[in-house]
Design a protein around this motif. Structure first.
Motif, PDB file in Angstrom:
ATOM      1  N   SER A  81      52.734  29.945  75.947  1.00  0.00           N
ATOM      2  CA  SER A  81      52.950  29.471  74.307  1.00  0.00           C
ATOM      3  C   SER A  81      52.130  28.962  73.231  1.00  0.00           C
ATOM      4  N   GLN A  82      51.674  27.865  74.503  1.00  0.00           N
ATOM      5  CA  GLN A  82      50.455  26.511  74.149  1.00  0.00           C
ATOM      6  C   GLN A  82      49.589  26.724  73.011  1.00  0.00           C
ATOM      7  N   MET A  83      48.668  28.193  74.376  1.00  0.00           N
ATOM      8  CA  MET A  83      47.352  28.596  73.401  1.00  0.00           C
ATOM      9  C   MET A  83      47.681  29.341  72.002  1.00  0.00           C
ATOM     10  N   VAL A  84      48.911  29.687  72.218  1.00  0.00           N
ATOM     11  CA  VAL A  84      49.237  30.162  71.117  1.00  0.00           C
ATOM     12  C   VAL A  84      49.469  29.855  69.626  1.00  0.00           C
ATOM     13  N   ALA A  85      50.082  29.278  69.981  1.00  0.00           N
ATOM     14  CA  ALA A  85      50.536  27.681  69.370  1.00  0.00           C
ATOM     15  C   ALA A  85      49.664  26.898  68.665  1.00  0.00           C
ATOM     16  N   ARG A  86      48.166  26.835  69.093  1.00  0.00           N
ATOM     17  CA  ARG A  86      47.131  26.239  69.151  1.00  0.00           C
ATOM     18  C   ARG A  86      46.055  27.870  68.513  1.00  0.00           C
ATOM     19  N   ALA A  87      46.304  28.516  68.576  1.00  0.00           N
ATOM     20  CA  ALA A  87      46.085  29.693  67.475  1.00  0.00           C
ATOM     21  C   ALA A  87      45.265  29.791  66.241  1.00  0.00           C
ATOM     22  N   GLU A  88      44.237  30.549  65.576  1.00  0.00           N
ATOM     23  CA  GLU A  88      44.500  31.136  64.154  1.00  0.00           C
ATOM     24  C   GLU A  88      46.176  31.889  63.406  1.00  0.00           C
ATOM     25  N   PRO A  89      46.795  31.324  62.716  1.00  0.00           N
ATOM     26  CA  PRO A  89      47.892  32.214  61.994  1.00  0.00           C
ATOM     27  C   PRO A  89      47.482  33.590  61.956  1.00  0.00           C
ATOM     28  N   ASP A  90      46.526  34.184  62.103  1.00  0.00           N
ATOM     29  CA  ASP A  90      46.003  35.250  61.234  1.00  0.00           C
ATOM     30  C   ASP A  90      45.819  36.664  61.993  1.00  0.00           C
ATOM     31  N   GLY A  91      46.945  36.363  62.435  1.00  0.00           N
ATOM     32  CA  GLY A  91      47.536  37.787  63.283  1.00  0.00           C
ATOM     33  C   GLY A  91      47.474  38.532  64.205  1.00  0.00           C
ATOM     34  N   TYR A  92      46.468  38.133  65.144  1.00  0.00           N
ATOM     35  CA  TYR A  92      45.078  38.292  65.903  1.00  0.00           C
ATOM     36  C   TYR A  92      45.862  37.737  67.154  1.00  0.00           C
ATOM     37  N   THR A  93      46.389  37.025  67.350  1.00  0.00           N
ATOM     38  CA  THR A  93      46.809  36.313  68.293  1.00  0.00           C
ATOM     39  C   THR A  93      48.373  36.219  68.257  1.00  0.00           C
ATOM     40  N   LEU A  94      49.809  36.925  69.214  1.00  0.00           N
ATOM     41  CA  LEU A  94      50.637  36.655  69.627  1.00  0.00           C
ATOM     42  C   LEU A  94      51.338  36.204  70.652  1.00  0.00           C
ATOM     43  N   VAL A  95      52.627  35.827  70.847  1.00  0.00           N
ATOM     44  CA  VAL A  95      53.533  35.516  71.697  1.00  0.00           C
ATOM     45  C   VAL A  95      54.913  36.123  72.270  1.00  0.00           C
ATOM     46  N   VAL A  96      54.978  36.565  73.336  1.00  0.00           N
ATOM     47  CA  VAL A  96      56.406  37.046  73.804  1.00  0.00           C
ATOM     48  C   VAL A  96      57.410  35.945  73.925  1.00  0.00           C
ATOM     49  N   SER A  97      57.585  35.337  73.245  1.00  0.00           N
ATOM     50  CA  SER A  97      58.519  33.880  73.290  1.00  0.00           C
ATOM     51  C   SER A  97      59.758  33.994  73.661  1.00  0.00           C
ATOM     52  N   GLY A  98      60.303  34.308  73.735  1.00  0.00           N
ATOM     53  CA  GLY A  98      62.257  33.785  74.124  1.00  0.00           C
ATOM     54  C   GLY A  98      63.047  32.320  74.345  1.00  0.00           C
ATOM     55  N   ILE A  99      64.215  32.626  75.105  1.00  0.00           N
ATOM     56  CA  ILE A  99      64.973  31.188  75.316  1.00  0.00           C
ATOM     57  C   ILE A  99      64.651  30.577  76.482  1.00  0.00           C
ATOM     58  N   TRP A 255      67.003  36.601  76.036  1.00  0.00           N
ATOM     59  CA  TRP A 255      66.658  37.286  75.102  1.00  0.00           C
ATOM     60  C   TRP A 255      64.974  36.918  74.898  1.00  0.00           C
ATOM     61  N   PHE A 256      63.886  38.001  74.786  1.00  0.00           N
ATOM     62  CA  PHE A 256      62.789  37.581  74.117  1.00  0.00           C
ATOM     63  C   PHE A 256      62.279  37.921  73.187  1.00  0.00           C
ATOM     64  N   SER A 257      60.833  37.751  72.577  1.00  0.00           N
ATOM     65  CA  SER A 257      60.756  38.296  71.202  1.00  0.00           C
ATOM     66  C   SER A 257      59.445  37.938  70.696  1.00  0.00           C
ATOM     67  N   LEU A 258      58.885  38.276  69.310  1.00  0.00           N
ATOM     68  CA  LEU A 258      57.434  38.118  68.990  1.00  0.00           C
ATOM     69  C   LEU A 258      57.284  37.040  68.652  1.00  0.00           C
ATOM     70  N   SER A 259      56.126  35.794  68.487  1.00  0.00           N
ATOM     71  CA  SER A 259      56.155  35.351  67.893  1.00  0.00           C
ATOM     72  C   SER A 259      54.553  34.855  67.257  1.00  0.00           C
ATOM     73  N   GLY A 260      53.951  34.365  66.607  1.00  0.00           N
ATOM     74  CA  GLY A 260      53.056  33.718  66.065  1.00  0.00           C
ATOM     75  C   GLY A 260      52.932  32.360  66.091  1.00  0.00           C
ATOM     76  N   PRO A 261      51.361  31.732  65.525  1.00  0.00           N
ATOM     77  CA  PRO A 261      51.553  30.542  65.255  1.00  0.00           C
ATOM     78  C   PRO A 261      51.921  30.008  64.332  1.00  0.00           C
ATOM     79  N   ALA A 262      52.199  29.106  63.493  1.00  0.00           N
ATOM     80  CA  ALA A 262      52.990  28.577  62.288  1.00  0.00           C
ATOM     81  C   ALA A 262      51.431  28.508  61.201  1.00  0.00           C
ATOM     82  N   GLY A 263      52.471  29.552  60.673  1.00  0.00           N
ATOM     83  CA  GLY A 263      52.066  29.353  59.019  1.00  0.00           C
ATOM     84  C   GLY A 263      51.465  30.802  58.639  1.00  0.00           C
TER      85      GLY A 263
END
Length: 326
Positions: A81-99, A255-263
């Motif tokens: 999750s940290q790796m994705v948080a630091r990625a560019e918010p361009d839609g090419y790096t997403l994460v399966v987030s969750g509780i 639950w699990f979800s789809l998230s990306g970097p902020a912005g």
């Protein structure tokens, strides 16, 4: 793409806009025009991995571009999750987030990341509810019987979970707090080993995902006492919910979800949200979810974001109390 590169690209397109070749040259900037990484911050084989691969396959078909799962496990979902948080918010790096990764982990390790400010939450994927189950050799038939039995034991009763930071551990701890029972938590490294030991009566009880316990329930090795879903599960109609037994605060799923970097751009979030919901609500998607004893909700991005905030607020007191008593 780094910020200065995006600036160069915009300048390039703006320059081309003065000429006849602007449209074809800039059309290549349409998302997605290359592979999209979907980071699963857990090891292969679990519910997060199953859902990540399910939705990646559907998104690949929808957008005619490769969505590839990349497992980056460790620290209860924090590392990936940290790796994705630091990625560019361009839609090419997403994460399966969750509780586990975006509610429990940040509350137990505040330095990891901010689950709201550091991410763009796109869509709910779903997940299995947690079940309280006991070995059939135990003299326990239902939740009132479970409570009575534990109170009769001076040393208390041991229970298993898939590990710290999981929904099973969270529900078990919350149940202990609301019932004031002497329950001793045994944290395993995964749901498989935990349910195996309960099925073998090495540990009398477990708070475990229904999808993991289902086989042993059907074979008669485990007796389910209550489930955390909002309504009874279609394939297990005889298992009461914690809500109907008087414990509405224990309602929820892993639950699990789809998230990306902020912005991330709002139009991109909307595009992904619609595609995810369409895939999960399709007959094929519903069949796959039911086969895994998973449930989901057809929510837009704002509704899902409100849900994440409510989950953090709801579970925070239980997690903080658990930390205080360690």
């Amino acid at each position: 793409m780094m910020p200065h590169r995006r600036s160069i690209a915009r300048a390039f397109c703006a320059t081309l806009a003065l000429g006849a070749f602007a449209a074809p040259a800039c059309a290549q900037d349409t998302w997605p025009n290359r592979l999209v990484r979907v980071v699963v911050p857990y090891a292969p084989g679990g519910s997060a991995d199953t859902l990540g691969r399910l939705i990646s396959r559907h998104l690949s078909e929808t957008f005619k571009q490769s969505f590839v799962v990349e497992n980056r496990g460790g620290a209860g979902g924090v590392i990936g999750s940290q790796m994705v948080a630091r990625a560019e918010p361009d839609g090419y790096t997403l994460v399966v987030s969750g509780i586990g990764s975006h509610v429990v982990a940040p509350l137990t390790n505040a330095s990891s990341f901010d689950p709201i400010k550091d991410f763009t939450h796109i869509a709910l994927l779903g997940g299995p509810p947690t079940v309280l189950a006991v070995n059939v050799a135990q003299p326990i038939k239902d939740v009132p019987g479970f409570i009575k039995h534990v109170k009769s034991l001076p040393e208390g009763l041991s229970w298993a979970s898939p590990g710290q930071g999981t929904h099973g551990a969270l529900i078990g701890e919350a149940f202990r707090q609301v019932t004031h029972l002497n329950l001793v938590h045994i944290s395993y490294k995964g749901a498989g080993p935990a349910v195996a030991d309960v099925a073998a009566n090495q540990v009398p009880a477990a708070f475990i995902t229904l999808s993991t316990a289902a086989g042993n329930i059907k074979s008669g090795k485990l007796r389910p006492l209550a489930v955390t879903s909002a309504q009874r599960i279609v394939d297990f109609p005889d298992i009461p919910t914690f809500k109907e037994l008087g414990y509405p605060q224990l309602t929820g799923t892993t639950w699990f979800s789809l998230s990306g970097p902020a912005g991330m751009p709002a139009d991109l979030v909307q595009k992904l949200n619609v595609a995810v919901r369409k895939a999960l609500q399709s007959p094929e998607g519903q069949a796959e979810l039911r086969a895994q004893n998973m449930e989901t909700f057809d929510w837009d991005a704002p509704t899902f974001n409100d849900f994440v905030k409510k989950e953090i607020a709801h579970w925070s007191p239980y997690i903080k109390q658990s930390q205080a008593t360690k």
